[in-house]
Scaffold this motif. Structure first.
Motif, PDB file in Angstrom:
ATOM      1  N   UNK A   1       0.943  29.713  -4.129  1.00 57.53           N
ATOM      2  CA  UNK A   1       1.063  29.080  -5.352  1.00 57.53           C
ATOM      3  C   UNK A   1       2.041  27.771  -5.044  1.00 57.53           C
ATOM      4  N   UNK A   2       1.823  26.574  -5.572  1.00 57.67           N
ATOM      5  CA  UNK A   2       2.446  25.343  -5.515  1.00 57.67           C
ATOM      6  C   UNK A   2       3.309  25.118  -6.355  1.00 57.67           C
ATOM      7  N   UNK A   3       4.691  25.050  -6.232  1.00 60.97           N
ATOM      8  CA  UNK A   3       5.531  24.649  -7.260  1.00 60.97           C
ATOM      9  C   UNK A   3       6.132  23.148  -7.365  1.00 60.97           C
ATOM     10  N   UNK A   4       6.327  22.740  -8.526  1.00 60.40           N
ATOM     11  CA  UNK A   4       6.705  21.352  -8.548  1.00 60.40           C
ATOM     12  C   UNK A   4       8.144  21.537  -9.453  1.00 60.40           C
ATOM     13  N   UNK A   5       9.267  20.917  -8.933  1.00 61.16           N
ATOM     14  CA  UNK A   5      10.657  21.132  -9.500  1.00 61.16           C
ATOM     15  C   UNK A   5      10.827  20.594 -10.753  1.00 61.16           C
ATOM     16  N   UNK A   6       9.785  19.563 -11.124  1.00 56.14           N
ATOM     17  CA  UNK A   6      10.065  19.008 -12.584  1.00 56.14           C
ATOM     18  C   UNK A   6       8.683  18.388 -13.004  1.00 56.14           C
ATOM     19  N   UNK A   7       8.472  18.068 -14.123  1.00 58.88           N
ATOM     20  CA  UNK A   7       7.220  17.494 -14.798  1.00 58.88           C
ATOM     21  C   UNK A   7       6.710  16.104 -13.888  1.00 58.88           C
TER      22      UNK A   7
ATOM     23  N   UNK B   1       6.917  15.538 -10.716  1.00 55.08           N
ATOM     24  CA  UNK B   1       6.395  16.038  -9.244  1.00 55.08           C
ATOM     25  C   UNK B   1       5.013  16.696  -9.690  1.00 55.08           C
ATOM     26  N   UNK B   2       5.145  17.433 -10.791  1.00 51.31           N
ATOM     27  CA  UNK B   2       3.782  17.982 -11.170  1.00 51.31           C
ATOM     28  C   UNK B   2       2.674  16.949 -11.518  1.00 51.31           C
ATOM     29  N   UNK B   3       3.000  15.975 -12.178  1.00 47.37           N
ATOM     30  CA  UNK B   3       1.899  14.676 -12.558  1.00 47.37           C
ATOM     31  C   UNK B   3       1.517  13.971 -10.862  1.00 47.37           C
ATOM     32  N   UNK B   4       2.629  13.850 -10.304  1.00 48.35           N
ATOM     33  CA  UNK B   4       2.299  12.980  -9.066  1.00 48.35           C
ATOM     34  C   UNK B   4       1.335  14.033  -8.092  1.00 48.35           C
ATOM     35  N   UNK B   5       1.714  15.449  -7.754  1.00 47.74           N
ATOM     36  CA  UNK B   5       1.021  16.133  -6.840  1.00 47.74           C
ATOM     37  C   UNK B   5       0.160  17.014  -7.259  1.00 47.74           C
TER      38      UNK B   5
ATOM     39  N   UNK C   1       8.019  17.895  -3.558  1.00 45.14           N
ATOM     40  CA  UNK C   1       8.964  16.834  -4.033  1.00 45.14           C
ATOM     41  C   UNK C   1       8.799  15.684  -3.183  1.00 45.14           C
ATOM     42  N   UNK C   2       9.147  14.409  -3.604  1.00 46.12           N
ATOM     43  CA  UNK C   2       9.266  13.382  -2.843  1.00 46.12           C
ATOM     44  C   UNK C   2      10.612  13.006  -1.947  1.00 46.12           C
ATOM     45  N   UNK C   3      11.714  13.538  -2.221  1.00 47.34           N
ATOM     46  CA  UNK C   3      12.900  13.315  -1.713  1.00 47.34           C
ATOM     47  C   UNK C   3      13.848  14.355  -1.935  1.00 47.34           C
ATOM     48  N   UNK C   4      14.993  14.423  -1.135  1.00 40.77           N
ATOM     49  CA  UNK C   4      16.027  15.295  -1.025  1.00 40.77           C
ATOM     50  C   UNK C   4      17.115  14.575  -0.543  1.00 40.77           C
TER      51      UNK C   4
ATOM     52  N   UNK D   1       0.879  -1.330   0.076  1.00 40.30           N
ATOM     53  CA  UNK D   1       0.026   0.141   0.110  1.00 40.30           C
ATOM     54  C   UNK D   1       1.004   1.256  -0.074  1.00 40.30           C
ATOM     55  N   UNK D   2       0.647   1.959  -1.094  1.00 39.45           N
ATOM     56  CA  UNK D   2       1.543   3.262  -1.209  1.00 39.45           C
ATOM     57  C   UNK D   2       0.664   4.337  -0.668  1.00 39.45           C
ATOM     58  N   UNK D   3       0.987   4.804   0.643  1.00 36.59           N
ATOM     59  CA  UNK D   3       0.196   6.111   1.405  1.00 36.59           C
ATOM     60  C   UNK D   3       0.738   7.322   0.568  1.00 36.59           C
ATOM     61  N   UNK D   4      -0.288   8.267  -0.125  1.00 42.79           N
ATOM     62  CA  UNK D   4       0.009   9.200  -0.890  1.00 42.79           C
ATOM     63  C   UNK D   4       0.498  10.252   0.287  1.00 42.79           C
ATOM     64  N   UNK D   5       1.290  11.221  -0.111  1.00 41.88           N
ATOM     65  CA  UNK D   5       1.693  12.406   0.746  1.00 41.88           C
ATOM     66  C   UNK D   5       0.655  13.768   1.051  1.00 41.88           C
ATOM     67  N   UNK D   6      -0.510  13.502   0.528  1.00 48.36           N
ATOM     68  CA  UNK D   6      -1.432  14.582   0.406  1.00 48.36           C
ATOM     69  C   UNK D   6      -1.710  15.040   1.837  1.00 48.36           C
ATOM     70  N   UNK D   7      -1.970  14.384   2.863  1.00 43.16           N
ATOM     71  CA  UNK D   7      -2.187  14.629   4.321  1.00 43.16           C
ATOM     72  C   UNK D   7      -0.930  15.427   4.880  1.00 43.16           C
ATOM     73  N   UNK D   8       0.400  14.857   4.450  1.00 48.72           N
ATOM     74  CA  UNK D   8       1.422  15.632   5.035  1.00 48.72           C
ATOM     75  C   UNK D   8       1.568  17.262   4.476  1.00 48.72           C
TER      76      UNK D   8
END
Length: 255
Positions: free
Chosen positions: A131-137, A139-143, A186-189, A108-115
């Motif tokens: 404004x929400x900004x996604x560092x690449x396409x 991340x934009x598709x994911x979130x 984004x998901x990871x740094x 089960x992949x728990x989405x990051x929406x709540x966080x």
């Protein structure tokens, strides 16, 4: 309780206390691959118990494909080892791609929406000012679809694949940024160079402030320049990977 010691030759010695039920939960905050052997030993010891595994950060998720004959598909091997332990469920948070959850049985992949929503709440900006900004396409598709009520923009980076360095960065949807507080998502740094480039581009585009949300924050962030970047005001992350005591006042942990 799990007590781990080592014999003089280096072998792991494990003692387990207090699990007398017919089922158990194992929560694994990943630090290194050697811990996988500990998980295997615990699961084998309690082979007759039903068990659920929680891995907030899915190890090897970034090795979700191979390009060259010499590349080892470590994610597939990791998934096969996890599957051999026959967990009822395996929960991960915001996996880097859908490959890892697809390879792991009953995952089960728990989405990051709540966080992310919690990060937005802590910023306390009205929808019209953020404004929400996604560092690449990717991340934009994911979130992007999680937050349709907020203005959005995303970045396109030009990377030198020989050196790994980002040599150029442009923003798509720049008109949504001017005079807005911006939350990069984004998901990871690791070291955070991408986010520094993004912050610089956002500042140049007229953002009134820049903040960063990342689900998985590696200890390597303290070795990069993200904390030193004066443009980034706050860095939000979960407790999936943060272990180092060398943190910064910018870093805000969301539980």
């Amino acid at each position: 309780e799990i007590v781990q010691e080592h014999f003089s030759a280096g072998e792991l010695k494990i003692k387990l206390f207090g699990c007398g039920k017919e089922r158990m939960d194992i929560v694994w905050h990943y630090e290194n691959d050697a811990e996988l052997f500990t998980i295997m030993c615990i699961r084998d010891y309690y082979a007759n118990h039903k068990a659920i595994l929680y891995i907030p950060y899915l190890p090897h998720a970034r090795m979700d494909r191979v390009k060259n004959p010499e590349d080892v598909f470590t994610l597939r091997t990791f998934a096969r080892v996890i599957n051999s332990m026959n967990f009822e469920r395996v929960y991960v948070w915001d996996a880097h791609s859908n490959v890892g959850p697809a390879l792991i049985d009953r995952c089960v992949d728990v989405p990051a929406q709540n966080y992310i929503e919690e990060a937005i709440k802590k910023l306390s900006y009205a929808k019209g000012n953020l404004c929400l900004f996604f560092p690449d396409e990717g991340a934009q598709k994911r979130y992007g679809t999680m937050f349709p009520d907020y203005p959005q923009a995303f970045g396109i980076k030009k990377r030198n694949w020989e050196t790994g360095k980002i040599e150029g960065y442009m923003i798509v949807g720049e008109e949504a940024i001017k005079n807005k507080e911006v939350l990069i998502i984004d998901d990871i740094c690791s070291y955070g160079n991408t986010f520094i480039k993004a912050a610089e581009a956002l500042d140049k585009a007229g953002a009134s402030g820049v903040n960063l949300y990342i689900t998985h924050c590696e200890d390597a962030i303290s070795k990069g320049d993200v904390f030193k970047c004066a443009i980034i005001d706050n860095i939000f992350t979960t407790n999936s990977l943060v272990r180092s005591e060398e943190t910064d006042s910018k870093l805000i942990i969301i539980h």
